[in-house]
Design a protein around this motif. Structure first.
Motif, PDB file in Angstrom:
ATOM      1  N   ASN A  76      34.702  31.460  34.603  1.00 19.46           N
ATOM      2  CA  ASN A  76      35.129  31.057  35.953  1.00 19.46           C
ATOM      3  C   ASN A  76      34.446  31.882  37.050  1.00 19.46           C
ATOM      4  OD1 ASN A  76      36.894  28.934  35.262  1.00 19.46           O
ATOM      5  ND2 ASN A  76      38.412  30.441  34.636  1.00 19.46           N
ATOM      6  N   LYS A  77      33.165  32.077  36.910  1.00 15.85           N
ATOM      7  CA  LYS A  77      32.401  32.793  37.925  1.00 15.85           C
ATOM      8  C   LYS A  77      31.595  31.789  38.736  1.00 15.85           C
ATOM      9  CE  LYS A  77      32.279  37.065  35.413  1.00 15.85           C
ATOM     10  NZ  LYS A  77      31.496  38.159  34.894  1.00 15.85           N
ATOM     11  N   PRO A  78      31.274  32.121  39.975  1.00 17.39           N
ATOM     12  CA  PRO A  78      30.595  31.160  40.844  1.00 17.39           C
ATOM     13  C   PRO A  78      29.089  31.075  40.582  1.00 17.39           C
ATOM     14  CG  PRO A  78      30.942  33.196  42.021  1.00 17.39           C
ATOM     15  CD  PRO A  78      31.598  33.364  40.667  1.00 17.39           C
TER      16      PRO A  78
ATOM     17  N   PHE B 230      51.715  36.586  49.374  1.00 18.74           N
ATOM     18  CA  PHE B 230      52.170  37.374  48.235  1.00 18.74           C
ATOM     19  C   PHE B 230      51.617  38.795  48.266  1.00 18.74           C
ATOM     20  CE2 PHE B 230      54.228  33.921  46.348  1.00 18.74           C
ATOM     21  CZ  PHE B 230      53.423  32.802  46.485  1.00 18.74           C
ATOM     22  N   ASP B 231      50.742  39.084  49.229  1.00 18.50           N
ATOM     23  CA  ASP B 231      50.125  40.396  49.350  1.00 18.50           C
ATOM     24  C   ASP B 231      49.470  40.830  48.040  1.00 18.50           C
ATOM     25  OD1 ASP B 231      49.330  42.495  50.909  1.00 18.50           O
ATOM     26  OD2 ASP B 231      51.037  43.743  50.329  1.00 18.50           O
ATOM     27  N   ILE B 232      48.731  39.908  47.434  1.00 20.63           N
ATOM     28  CA  ILE B 232      48.004  40.164  46.189  1.00 20.63           C
ATOM     29  C   ILE B 232      46.516  40.074  46.495  1.00 20.63           C
ATOM     30  CG2 ILE B 232      47.538  39.346  43.851  1.00 20.63           C
ATOM     31  CD1 ILE B 232      50.341  38.120  43.858  1.00 20.63           C
ATOM     32  N   LEU B 233      45.756  40.978  45.934  1.00 19.34           N
ATOM     33  CA  LEU B 233      44.313  40.970  46.140  1.00 19.34           C
ATOM     34  C   LEU B 233      43.635  40.482  44.869  1.00 19.34           C
ATOM     35  CD1 LEU B 233      41.798  41.725  47.825  1.00 19.34           C
ATOM     36  CD2 LEU B 233      41.968  44.004  46.822  1.00 19.34           C
ATOM     37  N   PHE B 234      42.915  39.364  44.957  1.00 14.78           N
ATOM     38  CA  PHE B 234      42.124  38.842  43.856  1.00 14.78           C
ATOM     39  C   PHE B 234      40.666  39.102  44.185  1.00 14.78           C
ATOM     40  CE2 PHE B 234      45.924  36.245  43.633  1.00 14.78           C
ATOM     41  CZ  PHE B 234      46.189  36.269  42.274  1.00 14.78           C
ATOM     42  N   VAL B 235      39.924  39.633  43.237  1.00 13.73           N
ATOM     43  CA  VAL B 235      38.503  39.885  43.456  1.00 13.73           C
ATOM     44  C   VAL B 235      37.711  38.956  42.543  1.00 13.73           C
ATOM     45  CG1 VAL B 235      36.655  41.587  43.326  1.00 13.73           C
ATOM     46  CG2 VAL B 235      38.936  42.282  44.074  1.00 13.73           C
ATOM     47  N   VAL B 236      36.836  38.168  43.138  1.00 11.78           N
ATOM     48  CA  VAL B 236      35.984  37.259  42.387  1.00 11.78           C
ATOM     49  C   VAL B 236      34.633  37.932  42.235  1.00 11.78           C
ATOM     50  CG1 VAL B 236      34.904  34.986  42.345  1.00 11.78           C
ATOM     51  CG2 VAL B 236      37.170  35.267  43.359  1.00 11.78           C
ATOM     52  N   GLN B 237      34.209  38.147  40.999  1.00 15.51           N
ATOM     53  CA  GLN B 237      32.934  38.816  40.774  1.00 15.51           C
ATOM     54  C   GLN B 237      31.787  37.890  41.138  1.00 15.51           C
ATOM     55  OE1 GLN B 237      32.206  40.115  36.787  1.00 15.51           O
ATOM     56  NE2 GLN B 237      30.463  41.341  37.375  1.00 15.51           N
ATOM     57  N   THR B 238      30.927  38.360  42.022  1.00 19.01           N
ATOM     58  CA  THR B 238      29.794  37.538  42.449  1.00 19.01           C
ATOM     59  C   THR B 238      28.466  38.166  42.055  1.00 19.01           C
ATOM     60  OG1 THR B 238      29.774  38.596  44.611  1.00 19.01           O
ATOM     61  CG2 THR B 238      31.046  36.556  44.411  1.00 19.01           C
ATOM     62  N   VAL B 239      28.493  39.125  41.140  1.00 16.45           N
ATOM     63  CA  VAL B 239      27.277  39.760  40.649  1.00 16.45           C
ATOM     64  C   VAL B 239      27.121  39.403  39.174  1.00 16.45           C
ATOM     65  CG1 VAL B 239      26.100  41.950  40.284  1.00 16.45           C
ATOM     66  CG2 VAL B 239      27.503  41.630  42.313  1.00 16.45           C
ATOM     67  N   PHE B 240      25.921  39.031  38.789  1.00 17.84           N
ATOM     68  CA  PHE B 240      25.624  38.630  37.417  1.00 17.84           C
ATOM     69  C   PHE B 240      25.834  39.802  36.463  1.00 17.84           C
ATOM     70  CE2 PHE B 240      22.464  38.033  33.990  1.00 17.84           C
ATOM     71  CZ  PHE B 240      22.919  36.836  33.481  1.00 17.84           C
TER      72      PHE B 240
ATOM     73  N   ASP C   9      36.539  39.462  53.784  1.00 19.76           N
ATOM     74  CA  ASP C   9      36.314  40.825  53.336  1.00 19.76           C
ATOM     75  C   ASP C   9      35.384  40.861  52.142  1.00 19.76           C
ATOM     76  OD1 ASP C   9      38.105  41.777  55.227  1.00 19.76           O
ATOM     77  OD2 ASP C   9      39.814  41.527  53.886  1.00 19.76           O
ATOM     78  N   GLU C  10      34.619  41.920  52.021  1.00 17.16           N
ATOM     79  CA  GLU C  10      33.783  42.141  50.845  1.00 17.16           C
ATOM     80  C   GLU C  10      34.019  43.547  50.344  1.00 17.16           C
ATOM     81  OE1 GLU C  10      29.738  41.070  50.640  1.00 17.16           O
ATOM     82  OE2 GLU C  10      29.961  39.387  52.000  1.00 17.16           O
ATOM     83  N   VAL C  11      34.089  43.676  49.011  1.00 21.83           N
ATOM     84  CA  VAL C  11      34.287  44.985  48.389  1.00 21.83           C
ATOM     85  C   VAL C  11      33.209  45.152  47.338  1.00 21.83           C
ATOM     86  CG1 VAL C  11      35.821  46.409  47.004  1.00 21.83           C
ATOM     87  CG2 VAL C  11      36.774  44.906  48.767  1.00 21.83           C
ATOM     88  N   GLY C  12      32.272  46.064  47.533  1.00 21.99           N
ATOM     89  CA  GLY C  12      31.238  46.341  46.545  1.00 21.99           C
ATOM     90  C   GLY C  12      30.459  45.123  46.101  1.00 21.99           C
ATOM     91  N   GLY C  13      30.142  44.206  46.991  1.00 19.31           N
ATOM     92  CA  GLY C  13      29.384  43.018  46.637  1.00 19.31           C
ATOM     93  C   GLY C  13      30.247  41.898  46.085  1.00 19.31           C
ATOM     94  N   ASP C  14      31.540  42.134  45.958  1.00 22.08           N
ATOM     95  CA  ASP C  14      32.449  41.115  45.443  1.00 22.08           C
ATOM     96  C   ASP C  14      33.187  40.460  46.605  1.00 22.08           C
ATOM     97  OD1 ASP C  14      31.742  41.748  42.887  1.00 22.08           O
ATOM     98  OD2 ASP C  14      33.437  43.083  42.550  1.00 22.08           O
ATOM     99  N   LEU C  15      33.403  39.176  46.495  1.00 17.61           N
ATOM    100  CA  LEU C  15      34.124  38.438  47.516  1.00 17.61           C
ATOM    101  C   LEU C  15      35.616  38.652  47.288  1.00 17.61           C
ATOM    102  CD1 LEU C  15      34.056  36.297  49.801  1.00 17.61           C
ATOM    103  CD2 LEU C  15      34.184  34.576  48.009  1.00 17.61           C
ATOM    104  N   CYS C  16      36.304  39.058  48.308  1.00 16.44           N
ATOM    105  CA  CYS C  16      37.738  39.302  48.184  1.00 16.44           C
ATOM    106  C   CYS C  16      38.505  38.120  48.751  1.00 16.44           C
ATOM    107  CB  CYS C  16      38.156  40.556  48.939  1.00 16.44           C
ATOM    108  SG  CYS C  16      37.598  42.051  48.165  1.00 16.44           S
ATOM    109  N   CYS C  17      39.548  37.785  48.096  1.00 17.31           N
ATOM    110  CA  CYS C  17      40.418  36.709  48.542  1.00 17.31           C
ATOM    111  C   CYS C  17      41.830  37.285  48.604  1.00 17.31           C
ATOM    112  CB  CYS C  17      40.329  35.543  47.573  1.00 17.31           C
ATOM    113  SG  CYS C  17      41.505  34.244  47.923  1.00 17.31           S
ATOM    114  N   ARG C  18      42.354  37.426  49.788  1.00 19.26           N
ATOM    115  CA  ARG C  18      43.703  37.969  49.932  1.00 19.26           C
ATOM    116  C   ARG C  18      44.664  36.828  50.209  1.00 19.26           C
ATOM    117  NH1 ARG C  18      41.103  42.367  52.701  1.00 19.26           N
ATOM    118  NH2 ARG C  18      41.425  44.275  51.511  1.00 19.26           N
ATOM    119  N   PHE C  19      45.669  36.722  49.391  1.00 18.94           N
ATOM    120  CA  PHE C  19      46.724  35.761  49.623  1.00 18.94           C
ATOM    121  C   PHE C  19      47.811  36.499  50.393  1.00 18.94           C
ATOM    122  CE2 PHE C  19      44.438  34.046  46.097  1.00 18.94           C
ATOM    123  CZ  PHE C  19      44.452  32.683  46.311  1.00 18.94           C
ATOM    124  N   LYS C  20      47.851  36.305  51.688  1.00 15.93           N
ATOM    125  CA  LYS C  20      48.736  37.068  52.566  1.00 15.93           C
ATOM    126  C   LYS C  20      50.203  36.887  52.206  1.00 15.93           C
ATOM    127  CE  LYS C  20      45.490  38.445  55.432  1.00 15.93           C
ATOM    128  NZ  LYS C  20      45.020  39.763  55.558  1.00 15.93           N
TER     129      LYS C  20
END
Length: 123
Positions: free
Chosen positions: A75-77, A19-29, A6-17
């Motif tokens: 901790n950004k990629p 625990f049903d928690i949504l972590f968003v990793v910012q991938t925009v500078f 999944d992607e949300v607004g240019g951010d990579l989403c990582c869903r841990f099914k």
């Protein structure tokens, strides 16, 4: 189990099914965040010191090290390149150039210029 599709607004989403928690990793500078780091690190190292030629090498090392550590701690990629120029303000000119190839939607660059009575510090 994790789903990275999944992607949300240019951010990579990582869903841990599990625990049903949504972590968003910012991938925009984030230019403003980086400028803030450059500014704080420069001011921590230089403060109100006057230009001293034999200390500039150590100042540059300390500034670059502080900036790099703080950027990595985000901790950004991203990969980071930090450069620093310190020169005495005596009327001499300074010309620099930079050329980069990157994904302009996600990557970027920033600079911070500290002008002090007796020194000029640029990134």
């Amino acid at each position: 189990f994790m789903d990275f599709n999944d992607e949300v607004g240019g951010d990579l989403c990582c869903r841990f099914k599990r625990f049903d928690i949504l972590f968003v990793v910012q991938t925009v500078f984030d230019k403003e965040q980086c400028i803030d780091i450059l500014k704080k690190a420069t001011e921590e190292v230089l403060g109100k010191q006057i230009y001293t030629q034999n200390l500039t090498g150590q100042w540059i090392s300390n500034i670059c090290e502080k900036c790099t550590k703080k950027l990595v701690a985000l901790n950004k990629p991203f990969k980071y390149v930090v450069t620093c120029v310190i020169m005495q303000r005596n009327g001499a000119g300074l010309h620099t150039a930079c050329s980069c190839f990157w994904d302009s939607a996600n990557d970027g660059s920033c600079s911070y210029r500290l002008v002090h009575f007796l020194k000029l510090c640029c990134f």
